[in-house]
Design a protein around this motif. Structure first.
Motif, mmCIF file in Angstrom:
data_model
loop_
_atom_site.group_PDB
_atom_site.id
_atom_site.type_symbol
_atom_site.label_atom_id
_atom_site.label_comp_id
_atom_site.label_asym_id
_atom_site.label_seq_id
_atom_site.Cartn_x
_atom_site.Cartn_y
_atom_site.Cartn_z
ATOM 1 N N LEU A 7 -9.796 70.602 21.458
ATOM 2 C CA LEU A 7 -8.440 70.049 21.510
ATOM 3 C C LEU A 7 -8.479 68.540 21.377
ATOM 4 C CD1 LEU A 7 -6.781 72.064 24.403
ATOM 5 C CD2 LEU A 7 -6.317 72.251 21.968
ATOM 6 N N GLU A 10 -2.527 64.664 23.173
ATOM 7 C CA GLU A 10 -2.004 64.456 24.522
ATOM 8 C C GLU A 10 -1.416 65.754 25.075
ATOM 9 O OE1 GLU A 10 1.703 62.074 26.560
ATOM 10 O OE2 GLU A 10 0.763 61.206 24.806
ATOM 11 N N ASP A 11 -1.853 66.145 26.256
ATOM 12 C CA ASP A 11 -1.325 67.296 26.987
ATOM 13 C C ASP A 11 -0.733 66.723 28.271
ATOM 14 O OD1 ASP A 11 -0.786 69.879 27.812
ATOM 15 O OD2 ASP A 11 -2.854 70.345 28.335
ATOM 16 N N ARG A 12 0.590 66.641 28.343
ATOM 17 C CA ARG A 12 1.257 65.889 29.417
ATOM 18 C C ARG A 12 1.864 66.813 30.466
ATOM 19 N NH1 ARG A 12 6.413 62.994 30.237
ATOM 20 N NH2 ARG A 12 7.339 64.230 28.573
ATOM 21 N N TYR A 13 1.665 66.448 31.749
ATOM 22 C CA TYR A 13 2.242 67.155 32.891
ATOM 23 C C TYR A 13 3.202 66.207 33.609
ATOM 24 C CZ TYR A 13 -1.511 70.430 31.988
ATOM 25 O OH TYR A 13 -2.348 71.337 31.383
ATOM 26 N N GLU A 36 4.796 71.178 31.516
ATOM 27 C CA GLU A 36 3.724 70.779 30.606
ATOM 28 C C GLU A 36 4.314 70.622 29.205
ATOM 29 O OE1 GLU A 36 -0.660 72.266 29.081
ATOM 30 O OE2 GLU A 36 0.793 73.766 29.731
ATOM 31 N N ASP A 37 3.939 69.539 28.537
ATOM 32 C CA ASP A 37 4.362 69.257 27.168
ATOM 33 C C ASP A 37 3.116 69.238 26.285
ATOM 34 O OD1 ASP A 37 5.105 68.149 24.730
ATOM 35 O OD2 ASP A 37 6.018 66.357 25.593
ATOM 36 N N GLN A 38 2.986 70.240 25.416
ATOM 37 C CA GLN A 38 1.842 70.327 24.505
ATOM 38 C C GLN A 38 2.217 69.939 23.075
ATOM 39 O OE1 GLN A 38 0.686 74.460 25.042
ATOM 40 N NE2 GLN A 38 -0.943 73.836 26.422
ATOM 41 N N ALA A 41 -0.513 67.948 21.414
ATOM 42 C CA ALA A 41 -1.879 68.468 21.543
ATOM 43 C C ALA A 41 -2.161 69.331 20.312
ATOM 44 C CB ALA A 41 -2.025 69.287 22.817
ATOM 45 N N GLU A 56 6.554 70.059 16.791
ATOM 46 C CA GLU A 56 7.098 70.241 18.128
ATOM 47 C C GLU A 56 8.154 71.338 18.070
ATOM 48 O OE1 GLU A 56 10.210 69.728 21.158
ATOM 49 O OE2 GLU A 56 10.430 69.404 19.016
ATOM 50 N N SER A 60 6.309 74.510 22.707
ATOM 51 C CA SER A 60 5.419 73.440 23.168
ATOM 52 C C SER A 60 5.556 73.167 24.656
ATOM 53 C CB SER A 60 5.723 72.141 22.411
ATOM 54 O OG SER A 60 5.597 72.302 21.018
ATOM 55 N N TYR A 61 6.542 73.779 25.329
ATOM 56 C CA TYR A 61 6.858 73.436 26.723
ATOM 57 C C TYR A 61 6.693 74.636 27.650
ATOM 58 C CZ TYR A 61 8.776 69.463 24.336
ATOM 59 O OH TYR A 61 8.917 68.370 23.535
#
Length: 93
Positions: A7, A10-13, A36-38, A41, A56, A60-61
């Motif tokens: 991977l 950015e994988d954002r929490y 989580e926003d992938q 990623a 997107e 993705s969420y």
């Protein structure tokens, strides 16, 4: 890296919240929720370094819910239940 993929991006929490479960002093468990926003990623080929970008979308969420409880005679908390909701509109935007 198994299979030649990894991977990148950015994988954002975010939007972490906690709330007690139960009434008054008996509220010993805690519900932890977060998003989580992938959308940024991506899959990457290890050999070539080629990044496979995706658009997107609602997929993705995700929204996570963890029911956490303390362990008897221990400072350690353990997840009693984990739920993941895909395509979580409340996590988008």
């Amino acid at each position: 890296m198994d299979g030649g993929w990894t991977l990148t991006g950015e994988d954002r929490y975010y939007q972490a919240e906690t709330s007690p479960v139960g009434e008054g002093e008996k509220a010993k468990s805690v519900l932890v929720t977060f998003c989580e926003d992938q959308s940024k990623a991506y899959g990457k080929e290890v050999k070539t370094g080629k990044v496979h970008r995706t658009e997107e979308s609602l997929a993705s969420y995700q929204k996570f819910s963890l029911l956490m409880a303390p362990q008897q005679d221990s400072p350690v908390w353990r997840a009693q239940q984990i739920t993941v909701e895909g395509k979580a509109a409340e996590c988008r935007g």
